[in-house]
Design an enzyme around this catalytic site. Sequence first.
Site, PDB file in Angstrom:
ATOM      1  N   LYS A 210      30.443  29.376  34.243  1.00 10.60           N
ATOM      2  CA  LYS A 210      31.121  30.574  33.734  1.00 10.60           C
ATOM      3  C   LYS A 210      31.574  30.350  32.281  1.00 10.60           C
ATOM      4  O   LYS A 210      31.453  31.233  31.440  1.00 10.60           O
ATOM      5  CB  LYS A 210      32.332  30.904  34.620  1.00 10.60           C
ATOM      6  CG  LYS A 210      31.926  31.384  36.016  1.00 10.60           C
ATOM      7  CD  LYS A 210      33.107  31.489  36.982  1.00 10.60           C
ATOM      8  CE  LYS A 210      32.616  31.878  38.376  1.00 10.60           C
ATOM      9  NZ  LYS A 210      33.678  31.970  39.387  1.00 10.60           N
TER      10      LYS A 210
ATOM     11  N   GLN B   3      39.846  30.542  40.223  1.00 13.94           N
ATOM     12  CA  GLN B   3      38.717  30.065  41.041  1.00 13.94           C
ATOM     13  C   GLN B   3      39.175  29.778  42.473  1.00 13.94           C
ATOM     14  O   GLN B   3      40.179  29.114  42.703  1.00 13.94           O
ATOM     15  CB  GLN B   3      38.123  28.794  40.395  1.00 13.94           C
ATOM     16  CG  GLN B   3      36.838  28.301  41.043  1.00 13.94           C
ATOM     17  CD  GLN B   3      35.660  29.259  40.918  1.00 13.94           C
ATOM     18  OE1 GLN B   3      35.592  30.062  39.997  1.00 13.94           O
ATOM     19  NE2 GLN B   3      34.741  29.200  41.864  1.00 13.94           N
TER      20      GLN B   3
ATOM     21  N   ASP C  43      37.527  39.646  38.886  1.00  8.41           N
ATOM     22  CA  ASP C  43      36.920  39.293  40.180  1.00  8.41           C
ATOM     23  C   ASP C  43      36.934  40.472  41.146  1.00  8.41           C
ATOM     24  O   ASP C  43      36.205  40.461  42.139  1.00  8.41           O
ATOM     25  CB  ASP C  43      37.722  38.154  40.834  1.00  8.41           C
ATOM     26  CG  ASP C  43      37.078  36.792  40.638  1.00  8.41           C
ATOM     27  OD1 ASP C  43      35.842  36.727  40.568  1.00  8.41           O
ATOM     28  OD2 ASP C  43      37.829  35.802  40.577  1.00  8.41           O
TER      29      ASP C  43
HETATM   30  N1  GUN Z   1      34.622  31.064  44.508  1.00  7.91           N
HETATM   31  C1  GUN Z   1      33.372  31.359  44.930  1.00  7.91           C
HETATM   32  N2  GUN Z   1      32.948  32.527  44.376  1.00  7.91           N
HETATM   33  C2  GUN Z   1      33.952  32.975  43.597  1.00  7.91           C
HETATM   34  C3  GUN Z   1      34.115  34.118  42.768  1.00  7.91           C
HETATM   35  O1  GUN Z   1      33.239  34.982  42.633  1.00  7.91           O
HETATM   36  N3  GUN Z   1      35.318  34.197  42.111  1.00  7.91           N
HETATM   37  C4  GUN Z   1      36.292  33.268  42.242  1.00  7.91           C
HETATM   38  N4  GUN Z   1      37.428  33.449  41.571  1.00  7.91           N
HETATM   39  N5  GUN Z   1      36.164  32.198  43.010  1.00  7.91           N
HETATM   40  C5  GUN Z   1      34.996  32.060  43.669  1.00  7.91           C
END
Ligand code: GUN
Length: 309
Positions: free
Chosen positions: A54, A98, A124
């Site tokens: 990311k 996350q 998100d």
């Molecule tokens: N953990 C696994 N997928 C995601 C996601 O799309 N966003 C976040 N914040 N954590 C994750």
Amino acid sequence: MSARIIDGTAIAAAIREELRPAVEAFSRRAGRPPGLGIVLVGHEPASEIYVRGKLRAGTEAGLWVDLQRLPATASLAEVLALVDRLNASPRHDGILVQDPLPAAMGPGAAQQVFDAIDPRKDVDGFNPASVGRLVQNRPTLAPCTPSGVIEMLDRSEIAMAGARAVIIGRSDIVGKPMAMLLLHHHATVTICHSKTRDLAAVAAEADILVAALGRAAFVTPGFVRPGATVVDVGISRVTDRAEVERLYAPDSPRRATFEKRGSLVVGDVHPDVAAVAGAITPVPGGVGPMTIAMLLKNTLAAATSTAGR
Ligand code: GUN
């Protein structure tokens, strides 16, 4: 016959290119790039890899990505205080915490943290206000993985209107929002889960089958109607040689990858499904890169407040 491969890496690259002029225009107008705050608590290996992806993609797209790390021993109060600070910051347009948080924080911790994120910065789409708006099909920041799946289907000209869509997995992050987005695209949607009776038979009714349960190679050809589109959301790391040998023929390049790396990233869909499906998303190189592209898109939307509030 072998399924058409829906190349998520290529589609994600196209989306990133499309975003570039808008990112540049925002940066000129605002005198700063769109800002994304990423909160990573602890050192969970998979999360480290996701967050690195990311960070790299965001920076390459011209965003300012601010990685805020907290130790695995951090308290829930410390995470909430950091979220408050990012909520108040004029430089952070988007906030992502996350998931998962360290287990020691307790079972409800992640939801409490998502609840605390300003919905206008909720890239998100996990805040209950964002979820509610998604259910009502109102403008909002929608979760990145299911939005990425919709983009892939759309850009691959897979018809959703009137299609029978079956989703295996009912998570808040993928299964439930995936169902809403497919419904809003006029599919007839079924969500399956661990208690679903005769799961393979239900899945085999799908024109579009989304596998999002997180079990390596669970979806075998018996789950798939010939010609169906199969979307593989799963990402499991397989380290057991016997399992790799069960899944892949001796001449498969995946075996060579395993030999080189000692592990293999495998989706929820068994490789033999490619012989039955009409179109299929690969793992890696399918939904994963799309998730990141949609995060960039959501961050830009949050920065330019195109999310409708
Ligand atoms: N953990 C696994 N997928 C995601 C996601 O799309 N966003 C976040 N914040 N954590 C994750």
